[in-house]
Design a protein around this motif. Sequence first.
Motif, PDB file in Angstrom:
ATOM      1  N   PRO A   1       0.799  -1.236   0.000  1.00 53.70           N
ATOM      2  CA  PRO A   1       0.000   0.000   0.000  1.00 53.70           C
ATOM      3  C   PRO A   1       0.832   1.287   0.000  1.00 53.70           C
ATOM      4  O   PRO A   1       0.331   2.342  -0.371  1.00 53.70           O
ATOM      5  CB  PRO A   1      -0.842  -0.083   1.274  1.00 53.70           C
ATOM      6  CG  PRO A   1      -0.429  -1.286   2.001  1.00 53.70           C
ATOM      7  CD  PRO A   1       0.568  -2.026   1.189  1.00 53.70           C
ATOM      8  N   VAL A   2       2.114   1.197   0.383  1.00 54.29           N
ATOM      9  CA  VAL A   2       2.960   2.393   0.413  1.00 54.29           C
ATOM     10  C   VAL A   2       3.959   2.402  -0.744  1.00 54.29           C
ATOM     11  O   VAL A   2       4.940   3.139  -0.729  1.00 54.29           O
ATOM     12  CB  VAL A   2       3.687   2.543   1.776  1.00 54.29           C
ATOM     13  CG1 VAL A   2       2.687   2.750   2.893  1.00 54.29           C
ATOM     14  CG2 VAL A   2       4.595   1.353   2.053  1.00 54.29           C
ATOM     15  N   GLU A   3       3.692   1.579  -1.755  1.00 53.62           N
ATOM     16  CA  GLU A   3       4.511   1.517  -2.970  1.00 53.62           C
ATOM     17  C   GLU A   3       5.991   1.281  -2.670  1.00 53.62           C
ATOM     18  O   GLU A   3       6.865   1.884  -3.299  1.00 53.62           O
ATOM     19  CB  GLU A   3       4.333   2.786  -3.805  1.00 53.62           C
ATOM     20  CG  GLU A   3       2.952   2.921  -4.425  1.00 53.62           C
ATOM     21  CD  GLU A   3       2.664   1.825  -5.440  1.00 53.62           C
ATOM     22  OE1 GLU A   3       3.548   1.505  -6.249  1.00 53.62           O
ATOM     23  OE2 GLU A   3       1.552   1.269  -5.406  1.00 53.62           O
ATOM     24  N   GLY A   4       6.283   0.416  -1.709  1.00 51.30           N
ATOM     25  CA  GLY A   4       7.653   0.042  -1.410  1.00 51.30           C
ATOM     26  C   GLY A   4       8.409   1.003  -0.518  1.00 51.30           C
ATOM     27  O   GLY A   4       9.549   0.754  -0.170  1.00 51.30           O
ATOM     28  N   ASP A   5       7.797   2.102  -0.114  1.00 56.14           N
ATOM     29  CA  ASP A   5       8.465   3.085   0.742  1.00 56.14           C
ATOM     30  C   ASP A   5       8.125   2.774   2.197  1.00 56.14           C
ATOM     31  O   ASP A   5       7.148   3.278   2.747  1.00 56.14           O
ATOM     32  CB  ASP A   5       8.032   4.500   0.382  1.00 56.14           C
ATOM     33  CG  ASP A   5       8.801   5.572   1.137  1.00 56.14           C
ATOM     34  OD1 ASP A   5       9.593   5.217   2.038  1.00 56.14           O
ATOM     35  OD2 ASP A   5       8.602   6.752   0.840  1.00 56.14           O
ATOM     36  N   PHE A   6       8.946   1.934   2.828  1.00 56.28           N
ATOM     37  CA  PHE A   6       8.638   1.484   4.187  1.00 56.28           C
ATOM     38  C   PHE A   6       8.596   2.637   5.179  1.00 56.28           C
ATOM     39  O   PHE A   6       8.010   2.516   6.241  1.00 56.28           O
ATOM     40  CB  PHE A   6       9.631   0.409   4.644  1.00 56.28           C
ATOM     41  CG  PHE A   6      11.018   0.928   4.844  1.00 56.28           C
ATOM     42  CD1 PHE A   6      11.397   1.455   6.056  1.00 56.28           C
ATOM     43  CD2 PHE A   6      11.923   0.892   3.819  1.00 56.28           C
ATOM     44  CE1 PHE A   6      12.673   1.942   6.240  1.00 56.28           C
ATOM     45  CE2 PHE A   6      13.203   1.378   3.986  1.00 56.28           C
ATOM     46  CZ  PHE A   6      13.577   1.906   5.208  1.00 56.28           C
ATOM     47  N   ARG A   7       9.192   3.781   4.855  1.00 53.27           N
ATOM     48  CA  ARG A   7       9.153   4.940   5.757  1.00 53.27           C
ATOM     49  C   ARG A   7       7.737   5.475   5.922  1.00 53.27           C
ATOM     50  O   ARG A   7       7.442   6.187   6.866  1.00 53.27           O
ATOM     51  CB  ARG A   7      10.077   6.037   5.239  1.00 53.27           C
ATOM     52  CG  ARG A   7      11.553   5.603   5.279  1.00 53.27           C
ATOM     53  CD  ARG A   7      12.414   6.573   4.546  1.00 53.27           C
ATOM     54  NE  ARG A   7      12.042   6.511   3.126  1.00 53.27           N
ATOM     55  CZ  ARG A   7      12.618   7.234   2.182  1.00 53.27           C
ATOM     56  NH1 ARG A   7      13.570   8.081   2.489  1.00 53.27           N
ATOM     57  NH2 ARG A   7      12.245   7.121   0.923  1.00 53.27           N
TER      58      ARG A   7
ATOM     59  N   ALA B   1      10.130  -0.703  15.338  1.00 56.71           N
ATOM     60  CA  ALA B   1       8.948   0.134  15.576  1.00 56.71           C
ATOM     61  C   ALA B   1       8.665   1.036  14.371  1.00 56.71           C
ATOM     62  O   ALA B   1       7.512   1.297  14.059  1.00 56.71           O
ATOM     63  CB  ALA B   1       9.143   0.985  16.825  1.00 56.71           C
ATOM     64  N   HIS B   2       9.702   1.461  13.681  1.00 53.31           N
ATOM     65  CA  HIS B   2       9.536   2.375  12.548  1.00 53.31           C
ATOM     66  C   HIS B   2       9.359   1.657  11.211  1.00 53.31           C
ATOM     67  O   HIS B   2       8.902   2.267  10.258  1.00 53.31           O
ATOM     68  CB  HIS B   2      10.726   3.325  12.451  1.00 53.31           C
ATOM     69  CG  HIS B   2      10.707   4.394  13.489  1.00 53.31           C
ATOM     70  ND1 HIS B   2      10.072   5.599  13.299  1.00 53.31           N
ATOM     71  CD2 HIS B   2      11.220   4.428  14.740  1.00 53.31           C
ATOM     72  CE1 HIS B   2      10.205   6.343  14.387  1.00 53.31           C
ATOM     73  NE2 HIS B   2      10.898   5.643  15.287  1.00 53.31           N
TER      74      HIS B   2
END
Length: 125
Positions: free
Chosen positions: A68-74, A117-118
């Motif tokens: 859902p975040v298009e591969g941007d784990f941040r 956690a992040h």
Amino acid sequence: MLACLVLAAPLIPATAQAAPLTEALFPAAGVTLSVQPEMGTLSTTQLTCEPTGGLHRNAQQACEQLTPVEGDFRRIGTADVMCTMELNPTKATLRGKWRNKKIDFQQVYSNPCVLRAHTGKVFDF
């Protein structure tokens, strides 16, 4: 002419199977992840998504968080967990591709708990 038809018949099932084989060989996402705590050992794994695979022990959950975040784990968001204030700088590295887009990220977190956690299940291997 009959010989051509006989030879062509076995090729039809092979062609029908080529798409899944190609998809398995070239997943939409493939990354190498590594975690290096200052006081600890380097851990590295591989993760593929669409289809899910690789050596990552939580591959399914990691892909479910990354999609859902298009591969941007941040952009996953911080988990509601309590971490100690232990100082053990931990470097997280992610390199690879997500849907034909190159991704290359590196960040240092104050300790492994803060890293998890992040980043959710992405760096939990």
